[in-house]
Every structure is written in structure tokens, then in C-alpha cells.
Write a protein that holds these residues in place. Structure first.
Motif, mmCIF file in Angstrom:
data_model
loop_
_atom_site.group_PDB
_atom_site.id
_atom_site.type_symbol
_atom_site.label_atom_id
_atom_site.label_comp_id
_atom_site.label_asym_id
_atom_site.label_seq_id
_atom_site.Cartn_x
_atom_site.Cartn_y
_atom_site.Cartn_z
ATOM 1 N N GLN A 1 -41.050 67.606 102.432
ATOM 2 C CA GLN A 1 -40.987 66.466 101.520
ATOM 3 C C GLN A 1 -42.140 65.508 101.759
ATOM 4 O O GLN A 1 -42.743 64.973 100.813
ATOM 5 N N GLN B 1 -45.238 66.981 100.285
ATOM 6 C CA GLN B 1 -45.199 66.868 98.830
ATOM 7 C C GLN B 1 -45.585 65.455 98.387
ATOM 8 O O GLN B 1 -46.349 65.289 97.423
ATOM 9 N N ASN B 2 -45.091 64.461 99.104
ATOM 10 C CA ASN B 2 -45.447 63.074 98.777
ATOM 11 C C ASN B 2 -46.933 62.825 98.987
ATOM 12 O O ASN B 2 -47.586 62.154 98.172
#
Length: 372
Positions: free
Chosen positions: A328, A331-332
Motif C-alpha cells: 500500500q 502504491q501511494n
């Protein structure tokens, strides 16, 4: 002229397994008769025809005799006097040697129904050893029907081991090996296929980059499949195949991967995804998540021109059930750095060759802000 439904359609219907395709055998006919009825012949020398409407395959009943090495070294006899029983005798497994006539009556000369009931994969006769491709087919069937309790009959397993020891698999083309692997990937059973291949000492011929395959590895992949099913994850079938492939071959080195591409000639999507997955694993193992290193990783996987590769990599991480929080974060960081454009950098006064440096500086700043 008599027509019988044969092979997988009969087998799968008898065990309440989804029937994918229908194949037929035609007894007492000739190529000329089939063509006159509107069937289209597939190839020049092989007696297989496509139905003019359904496009199902209709093969003339045939006998085969060995004429050379490998799985193509056969001479076919498709004289109209060839009987159904003779045609069924040339098939690989008893469960594939069951026919059904137009009235639904089963013809089972080699006790395929009994082996279906006993969940046994048993070869029909000695001709099995003449075709090395059957080794891979049986391993694939064992993987596909594993959840139903099917096992390979001891005498068939022994025969497969003998064929491997005699070097029969070395006659198969790498493209043909990949085709069997691809069929396993479509059903997420490649890990079970590898377990059988390992048991018969065939890894060196099928996938030499894997020195061994253990039950622990099988359990790991099975856990990933169960995770996807339990969580009802929205992974399309093509993506799931790539995920399954990458997790199964996670242990191979970059040098092995290059060899794999050159020998099996696997599609680029599989090769690139496995390469990216291994690259990410190396990155995660180093645990140096500085903005500079994250940007270096994004550059290596060509995030800017090939964002779909990064998106596929995220799906592989979900499937592998590893480092979800890191995934995550990455992805950010990817979204933040992708938002930086050349136009923004030019507006800051960068020109010519300096634009590249400006882009890198701005992307590092965006990643750093995301991490803070």
C-alpha cells in the motif's frame, strides 16, 4: 458411419465436472465422405474434421503405430474398418477411453468407469510408453482432479518414472512443455503438477531451474489459492495465471529466469512479472525504503511508461499474501511520483538535459512527503 462422443466430455460428465468441449470419433467413414457432408479437414494428413455448424472436432477412428522418436513419430491408420474399441485402445488413460453413442449408451471396453469411481488415473495399455507427452498430460490430470481425490495408479506412476529415466521427455519441444504448463495455470494447479513432476524425477527435463519441489511449497501455493477464494478477491483469470506462475517460480534466480525465457519461450507478461516480483522481493529484503531507493525501484520497473506492470505487481503481492502494508505504501508513492509531470518541472525553470534531473528531484520530494 457411426458417431460417438469421446474423451473429456464423457469423462467430466460422469464425475459432474464442467464440460468444456465436445470431441467425437467417427467409425466407418472416409475423408471423402466427411468432406462431402460439409466437414472441414484440419491439416493435411490427420483425419480430424470440424463440424460445419458447431465447429466441434470429429476424428475418424484410427490406429497408430510408432515410426520414430517423440510424440510426433506415429503413422496413423484411419481405414473405415478400424473399430471403436481399436480407436479407444490408443488413448492414454482408461478414463479417457469411454465413448457414448447418440442414444447415451456408454461403450467402456477398458473399465474407465471403474477407475473413475475409484479415482484412479490408469494407462490403457503398453502403447502409453510410446508417447512422452502423456507423462505431462497425466501429471496435469492428477493436478486438475486432485481436489476430487484422484491419484495416479501405482503401475502408471512406475511406467512414467521409467519413461523419464529412459530420456523420453527430452524429445519434447519446449513449446509443447509450455503448453501443458499453461493449461495448469488456467486452473491454478501448476503447483500440484510440479509435485507430480518432482515425484517422477522429471524436473530436470521440464523445469531445470527448479532443483526440487517440496510439499511445503505446494502448501504455500494452496494457501494463496484459498486466500483468493475466501476473500473473494477481484482478480481476473489472466492476472490470476500470472500470479500463480510467479509464486510457483519465486525461488528461481535472475539467471535462471533468462534461461527459462530462452528455452520455454514463455510470454513476456509472465517473464516480466516474475522479474519484477523478484526485483521487489530483493528490494523488500534490503528494507531500505528511502525515497531515493523507492524511485530507483520505480525506474527499474519502468513505472512511467509501463504502469500496468506495476499494477500487476501489486496483484501478485495480494495473491502472495506478503507485505500488504508495504504494498500500500508503494502504491501511494507511485501515485504521488506519477503526478509529477515534465510540464511542472519546466515551469520551475528547468531546461534541456536538466529537465530529467528536475523530474527526479521532484519525484523524490513527492515520495518523501508521502512517507512522512
Amino acid at each position: 458411419m457411426k458417431v460417438y462422443l469421446v474423451g473429456g466430455a464423457v469423462r467430466d460428465a460422469l464425475i459432474n465436472y464442467p464440460v468444456v468441449e465436445h470431441d467425437y470419433v467417427v467409425v466407418g467413414s472416409t475423408p471423402d465422405e466427411m468432406l462431402s457432408l460439409g466437414y472441414k479437414q484440419v491439416g493435411k494428413d490427420f483425419p480430424v474434421f470440424l463440424h460445419p455448424k458447431s465447429k466441434d472436432e470429429y476424428a475418424l477412428a484410427r490406429k497408430e503405430r510408432k515410426s520414430g522418436h517423440g510424440y510426433t513419430g506415429f503413422i496413423c491408420d484411419f481405414d473405415p474398418t478400424v473399430t471403436l474399441e481399436e480407436d479407444l485402445y490408443r488413448r492414454d488413460l482408461t478414463i479417457n477411453a469411454i465413448a457414448q453413442d447418440e442414444n447415451g449408451k456408454l461403450v467402456d471396453p477398458y473399465n474407465g468407469q471403474a477407475d473413475l469411481n475409484n479415482r484412479l488415473l490408469r494407462h490403457v495399455g503398453p502403447a502409453f510408453s510410446e508417447d512422452p507427452l502423456r507423462i505431462l498430460r497425466v501429471a496435469r490430470f492428477a493436478a486438475r482432479y486432485y481436489h476430487l481425490g484422484f491419484i495416479i495408479a501405482p503401475e502408471t506412476l512406475l511406467l512414467m518414472k521409467d519413461m523419464v529415466a529412459n530420456g523420453e521427455l527430452k524429445t519434447l519441444t519446449k513449446e509443447r512443455i509450455w503448453l501443458e504448463i499453461e493449461k495448469c495455470l488456467k486452473t491454478s494447479t501448476f503447483h500440484l503438477f510440479l509435485e507430480v513432476i518432482n515425484d517422477i524425477n522429471a524436473l530436470a527435463d521440464v523445469l531445470p531451474i527448479l532443483p526440487s519441489w517440496s510439499n511445503l511449497e505446494t502448501q504455500k501455493i494452496a494457501s494463496a489459492n484459498k486466500f483468493v477464494a475466501t476473500k473473494e478477491m477481484a482478480i481476473d483469470s489472466d492476472t490470476l495465471q500470472v500470479c500463480h506462475f510467479c509464486l510457483c517460480l519465486e525461488a528461481c534466480s535472475h539467471e535462471d529466469l533468462k534461461h527459462l525465457e530462452q528455452t520455454l519461450k514463455i510470454p513476456s507478461t509472465f517473464a516480466n512479472s516474475l522479474r519484477d516480483f523478484k526485483l521487489l522481493n530483493n528490494f523488500l529484503n534490503e528494507k531500505d525504503f528511502s525515497p531515493e531507493n523507492i524511485l530507483k525501484f520505480f525506474n527499474l520497473i519502468d513505472l512511467w511508461r509501463r504502469p500496468e506492470r506495476f499494477n500487476l505487481l501489486l496483484e501478485i503481492l495480494k495473491y502472495a499474501q506478503c507485505q500488504q502494508d508495504i504494498a500500500q505504501t508503494l502504491q501511494n508513492c507511485a501515485m504521488a511520483s506519477q503526478a509529477v509531470t515534465a510540464q511542472q518541472v519546466i515551469a520551475l525553470g528547468y531546461q534541456g538535459a536538466a529537465i530529467k534531473l528536475g523530474l527526479q528531484t521532484a519525484r523524490i520530494a513527492a515520495i518523501e512527503k508521502t512517507l512522512s
